[in-house]
Motif scaffolding. Structure first.
Motif, short mmCIF file in Angstrom:
data_model
loop_
_atom_site.label_atom_id
_atom_site.label_comp_id
_atom_site.label_asym_id
_atom_site.label_seq_id
_atom_site.Cartn_x
_atom_site.Cartn_y
_atom_site.Cartn_z
N SER A 53 0.79 -1.24 0.00
CA SER A 53 -0.11 0.07 0.18
C SER A 53 0.93 1.34 -0.12
O SER A 53 1.87 1.16 0.55
N TYR A 54 0.16 2.24 -0.59
CA TYR A 54 1.00 3.69 -0.59
C TYR A 54 -0.03 4.60 -0.47
O TYR A 54 -1.03 4.60 -1.17
N GLU A 55 0.02 5.63 0.50
CA GLU A 55 -0.84 6.56 1.20
C GLU A 55 -2.09 5.99 1.41
O GLU A 55 -3.09 6.41 1.12
N GLY A 56 -1.96 4.55 2.05
CA GLY A 56 -3.54 3.95 2.49
C GLY A 56 -3.99 3.22 1.28
O GLY A 56 -5.03 2.82 1.66
N LYS A 57 -3.51 3.29 -0.10
CA LYS A 57 -4.35 2.52 -0.95
C LYS A 57 -3.38 1.50 -1.65
O LYS A 57 -2.25 1.73 -1.71
N GLU A 58 -3.93 0.62 -2.36
CA GLU A 58 -3.48 -0.57 -2.95
C GLU A 58 -2.13 -0.03 -3.86
O GLU A 58 -2.78 0.67 -4.81
N PHE A 59 -1.12 -0.76 -3.84
CA PHE A 59 -0.02 -0.37 -4.70
C PHE A 59 0.38 -1.92 -5.22
O PHE A 59 0.98 -2.63 -4.24
N SER A 60 0.55 -1.85 -6.48
CA SER A 60 1.02 -3.24 -7.24
C SER A 60 1.85 -2.90 -8.48
O SER A 60 1.19 -2.35 -9.29
N MET A 61 2.98 -3.33 -8.46
CA MET A 61 3.65 -3.14 -9.83
C MET A 61 4.85 -4.44 -10.22
O MET A 61 5.35 -5.11 -9.32
#
Length: 202
Positions: A53-61
């Motif tokens: 997560s980044y800034e409380g939101k899902e992050f996927s790369m």
């Protein structure tokens, strides 16, 4: 049987051919140097991922080392960036943010520069000391990893950065200049992730 023995003995006792000055001798060339793209794939997994997560939101790369693409999502924004080693460029989009970057990579450092989301960006990544320094939209940033404390410290536009990084598990978490970050790096190290640092900018 006697004839064969004499023939073999004569062959063994015959003088070796001489290569006098000016005589031609065919040399076998050394293999040519591998390309940068091949050098970065040999002995490494074909895929690397960053999830969390980044800034409380899902992050996927996800990084593909076969077709050299960055794909995934940042919140609801789709990541799609093509890495061209021959053209030394990274081109694509992260949602509505346009990515138009050039890079110069060596085994010890990488220079990335161009525009991201319409603003100028330029930064240097040090793979040996594990750090990144540069500026985005006129705002300087600098991050460095300390192997003993396992902490990433620095600042972005004067705002402090304090992250914990575990090289064994790949977890990177903490405060990135006022933004919460909690991700896990798989099949890549922190230095390589820094090369794609632009994905974390607004």
């Amino acid at each position: 049987m006697m004839i064969k023995t004499v023939s073999i003995l004569a062959l063994l006792l015959s003088p070796l051919p001489s290569f006098a000055a000016g005589a031609s001798m065919r040399l076998i060339p050394f293999p040519s140097l591998v390309t940068q793209q091949a050098a970065r794939v040999v002995g490494r997994p074909r895929f690397a991922t960053i999830t969390g997560s980044y800034e409380g939101k899902e992050f996927s790369m996800r990084l593909s080392r076969t077709i050299w693409m960055l794909t995934g999502s940042r919140d609801s924004d789709v990541i799609g960036v093509k890495i061209d080693h021959d053209g030394k460029s990274m081109l694509g989009d992260i949602g509505s943010r346009r990515v138009e970057l050039a890079f110069h990579w060596t085994p010890v450092r990488s220079l990335v520069q161009g525009t991201y989301n319409g603003a100028p960006i330029r930064y240097n990544v040090d793979f040996r000391d594990v750090g990144v320094v540069g500026a985005y939209a006129g705002k300087p940033f600098r991050l460095a990893f300390d192997r003993q404390s396992r902490k990433v410290t620095g600042s972005i536009d004067g705002v402090k950065v304090l992250l914990d990084y575990n090289p064994m598990s790949g977890r990177l978490n903490g405060n990135l200049a006022g933004r919460s970050l909690d991700v896990t790096l798989v099949n890549q190290d922190l230095g390589e992730f820094f090369q794609y640092f632009f994905v974390l900018f607004p």
